[in-house]
Design a protein around this motif. Structure first.
Motif, PDB file in Angstrom:
ATOM      1  N   UNK A  47       1.663  -2.576  11.109  1.00 56.61           N
ATOM      2  CA  UNK A  47       1.566  -1.826   9.858  1.00 56.61           C
ATOM      3  C   UNK A  47       1.753  -2.731   8.642  1.00 56.61           C
ATOM      4  N   UNK A  48       1.965  -4.011   8.887  1.00 57.23           N
ATOM      5  CA  UNK A  48       2.114  -4.931   7.765  1.00 57.23           C
ATOM      6  C   UNK A  48       0.852  -4.950   6.903  1.00 57.23           C
ATOM      7  N   UNK A  49      -0.325  -4.740   7.525  1.00 53.59           N
ATOM      8  CA  UNK A  49      -1.568  -4.696   6.748  1.00 53.59           C
ATOM      9  C   UNK A  49      -1.568  -3.491   5.816  1.00 53.59           C
ATOM     10  N   UNK A  50      -0.977  -2.376   6.294  1.00 55.54           N
ATOM     11  CA  UNK A  50      -0.902  -1.185   5.445  1.00 55.54           C
ATOM     12  C   UNK A  50       0.052  -1.427   4.278  1.00 55.54           C
ATOM     13  N   UNK A  51       1.175  -2.094   4.566  1.00 56.03           N
ATOM     14  CA  UNK A  51       2.126  -2.407   3.503  1.00 56.03           C
ATOM     15  C   UNK A  51       1.480  -3.289   2.442  1.00 56.03           C
ATOM     16  N   UNK A  52       0.734  -4.301   2.882  1.00 57.40           N
ATOM     17  CA  UNK A  52       0.051  -5.184   1.930  1.00 57.40           C
ATOM     18  C   UNK A  52      -0.961  -4.394   1.098  1.00 57.40           C
ATOM     19  N   UNK A  53      -1.764  -3.563   1.775  1.00 58.05           N
ATOM     20  CA  UNK A  53      -2.789  -2.792   1.071  1.00 58.05           C
ATOM     21  C   UNK A  53      -2.166  -1.839   0.060  1.00 58.05           C
ATOM     22  N   UNK A  54      -1.084  -1.169   0.452  1.00 59.92           N
ATOM     23  CA  UNK A  54      -0.433  -0.223  -0.454  1.00 59.92           C
ATOM     24  C   UNK A  54       0.221  -0.948  -1.632  1.00 59.92           C
ATOM     25  N   UNK A  55       0.784  -2.126  -1.381  1.00 62.16           N
ATOM     26  CA  UNK A  55       1.394  -2.866  -2.486  1.00 62.16           C
ATOM     27  C   UNK A  55       0.340  -3.303  -3.497  1.00 62.16           C
ATOM     28  N   UNK A  56      -0.808  -3.757  -3.005  1.00 61.19           N
ATOM     29  CA  UNK A  56      -1.874  -4.148  -3.931  1.00 61.19           C
ATOM     30  C   UNK A  56      -2.372  -2.936  -4.715  1.00 61.19           C
ATOM     31  N   UNK A  57      -2.477  -1.796  -4.046  1.00 60.18           N
ATOM     32  CA  UNK A  57      -2.894  -0.570  -4.726  1.00 60.18           C
ATOM     33  C   UNK A  57      -1.851  -0.139  -5.749  1.00 60.18           C
ATOM     34  N   UNK A  58      -0.571  -0.261  -5.384  1.00 61.20           N
ATOM     35  CA  UNK A  58       0.513   0.079  -6.307  1.00 61.20           C
ATOM     36  C   UNK A  58       0.451  -0.791  -7.561  1.00 61.20           C
ATOM     37  N   UNK A  59       0.301  -2.092  -7.367  1.00 59.60           N
ATOM     38  CA  UNK A  59       0.256  -3.017  -8.502  1.00 59.60           C
ATOM     39  C   UNK A  59      -0.938  -2.694  -9.397  1.00 59.60           C
ATOM     40  N   UNK A  60      -2.061  -2.374  -8.800  1.00 57.90           N
ATOM     41  CA  UNK A  60      -3.240  -2.067  -9.608  1.00 57.90           C
ATOM     42  C   UNK A  60      -3.117  -0.705 -10.294  1.00 57.90           C
ATOM     43  N   UNK A  61      -2.408   0.224  -9.654  1.00 56.15           N
ATOM     44  CA  UNK A  61      -2.163   1.515 -10.296  1.00 56.15           C
ATOM     45  C   UNK A  61      -1.276   1.331 -11.523  1.00 56.15           C
ATOM     46  N   UNK A  62      -0.199   0.544 -11.363  1.00 56.74           N
ATOM     47  CA  UNK A  62       0.686   0.266 -12.500  1.00 56.74           C
ATOM     48  C   UNK A  62      -0.057  -0.517 -13.573  1.00 56.74           C
ATOM     49  N   UNK A  63      -0.871  -1.489 -13.156  1.00 59.82           N
ATOM     50  CA  UNK A  63      -1.615  -2.291 -14.115  1.00 59.82           C
ATOM     51  C   UNK A  63      -2.605  -1.454 -14.903  1.00 59.82           C
ATOM     52  N   UNK A  64      -3.295  -0.539 -14.205  1.00 58.41           N
ATOM     53  CA  UNK A  64      -4.249   0.337 -14.879  1.00 58.41           C
ATOM     54  C   UNK A  64      -3.514   1.272 -15.835  1.00 58.41           C
ATOM     55  N   UNK A  65      -2.363   1.758 -15.385  1.00 59.18           N
ATOM     56  CA  UNK A  65      -1.575   2.680 -16.200  1.00 59.18           C
ATOM     57  C   UNK A  65      -1.073   2.006 -17.473  1.00 59.18           C
ATOM     58  N   UNK A  66      -0.555   0.792 -17.346  1.00 58.70           N
ATOM     59  CA  UNK A  66       0.099   0.097 -18.461  1.00 58.70           C
ATOM     60  C   UNK A  66      -0.780  -0.973 -19.102  1.00 58.70           C
ATOM     61  N   UNK A  67      -2.009  -1.123 -18.590  1.00 60.44           N
ATOM     62  CA  UNK A  67      -2.938  -2.126 -19.100  1.00 60.44           C
ATOM     63  C   UNK A  67      -2.348  -3.527 -18.980  1.00 60.44           C
ATOM     64  N   UNK A  68      -1.919  -3.824 -17.767  1.00 64.56           N
ATOM     65  CA  UNK A  68      -1.345  -5.126 -17.457  1.00 64.56           C
ATOM     66  C   UNK A  68      -2.135  -5.761 -16.319  1.00 64.56           C
ATOM     67  N   UNK A  69      -2.200  -7.084 -16.307  1.00 64.92           N
ATOM     68  CA  UNK A  69      -2.803  -7.787 -15.183  1.00 64.92           C
ATOM     69  C   UNK A  69      -1.840  -7.733 -13.995  1.00 64.92           C
ATOM     70  N   UNK A  70      -2.339  -8.027 -12.806  1.00 62.96           N
ATOM     71  CA  UNK A  70      -1.494  -8.006 -11.616  1.00 62.96           C
ATOM     72  C   UNK A  70      -0.289  -8.947 -11.754  1.00 62.96           C
ATOM     73  N   UNK A  71      -0.466 -10.205 -12.201  1.00 61.82           N
ATOM     74  CA  UNK A  71       0.700 -11.083 -12.352  1.00 61.82           C
ATOM     75  C   UNK A  71       1.732 -10.530 -13.335  1.00 61.82           C
ATOM     76  N   UNK A  72       1.279  -9.881 -14.417  1.00 66.95           N
ATOM     77  CA  UNK A  72       2.215  -9.335 -15.400  1.00 66.95           C
ATOM     78  C   UNK A  72       2.967  -8.139 -14.828  1.00 66.95           C
ATOM     79  N   UNK A  73       2.331  -7.386 -13.937  1.00 71.28           N
ATOM     80  CA  UNK A  73       3.033  -6.282 -13.264  1.00 71.28           C
ATOM     81  C   UNK A  73       4.166  -6.837 -12.413  1.00 71.28           C
ATOM     82  N   UNK A  74       3.880  -7.913 -11.677  1.00 74.02           N
ATOM     83  CA  UNK A  74       4.922  -8.524 -10.848  1.00 74.02           C
ATOM     84  C   UNK A  74       6.052  -9.092 -11.712  1.00 74.02           C
TER      85      UNK A  74
END
Length: 205
Positions: A44-71
């Motif tokens: 399930x590590x692949x699912x964790x990776x996929x969900x984390x990338x989706x989470x970061x992009x959801x936050x980035x889209x919400x706050x207009x931030x790039x992925x590195x800035x979200x981290x």
């Protein structure tokens, strides 16, 4: 996913960052706990990776931030039973009280033969800003207590109709009257609801 790559979860773009992390963390925790007895749980590590990338992009889209800035903004070291782990964290400060904390990460995928299977994964309530504001009020909507306030959730409003033919509990009446699937309740009221006992009988101080 879109074209084989993780994408933002459009359904939650109108939620606040706290609620977004709650949704992702509880969804992944439910899946991981369901398969806790599987010897190849680590897959399930692949699912964790996929969900984390989706989470970061959801936050980035919400706050207009790039992925590195979200981290950089939400990155945190989480203390877990297996040691410190990198993850994401959102803290909502409350004057004079402990902050509300939502985290992503720290869920072990280690196989445990002695694990107790829970096939009822915790529901990630639709925690929009309105629910967050009710949590921040730190007050039970049934009795007025401030003790360990949490959210009680029903999956569908029609589930409240199952109480028909029996005396209607105060919590059922309140949720039906407000047309809400969530109810902010203190620890005692929440336990009473799940135990089928009367809830909301305490008088607020």
């Amino acid at each position: 996913m879109r074209h084989g790559k993780p994408r933002a979860w459009a359904e939650h773009l109108h939620d606040d960052p706290f609620s977004i992390l709650v949704q992702f963390q509880q969804t992944f925790r439910g899946v991981a706990n369901y398969y806790r007895l599987a010897y190849n749980l680590h897959r399930l590590d692949w699912l964790r990776y996929t969900m984390e990338r989706s989470l970061v992009r959801t936050l980035g889209h919400k706050l207009r931030l790039s992925d590195p800035r979200v981290y950089r903004r939400f990155g945190a070291t989480l203390q877990t039973p297996t040691g410190p782990r990198k993850g994401l964290e959102v803290r909502v400060e409350r004057q004079g009280r402990q902050p509300l904390v939502a985290q992503w990460g720290g869920i072990s995928l280690r196989w445990r033969i002695d694990a107790v299977l829970d096939d009822r994964p915790p529901h990630a309530w639709n925690a929009r800003t309105e629910v967050l504001e009710r949590l921040l009020a730190d007050t039970c909507e049934l009795c007025g207590s401030h003790d360990r306030v949490q959210v009680h959730h029903v999956r569908h409003l029609k589930d409240l109709q199952k109480q028909r033919g029996r005396p209607v509990s105060a919590w059922v009446h309140k949720m039906a009257a407000r047309h809400r699937k969530t109810l902010v309740a203190c620890h005692d009221c929440h336990v009473a609801i799940h135990a089928g006992r009367p809830a909301g009988v305490r008088i607020a101080a």
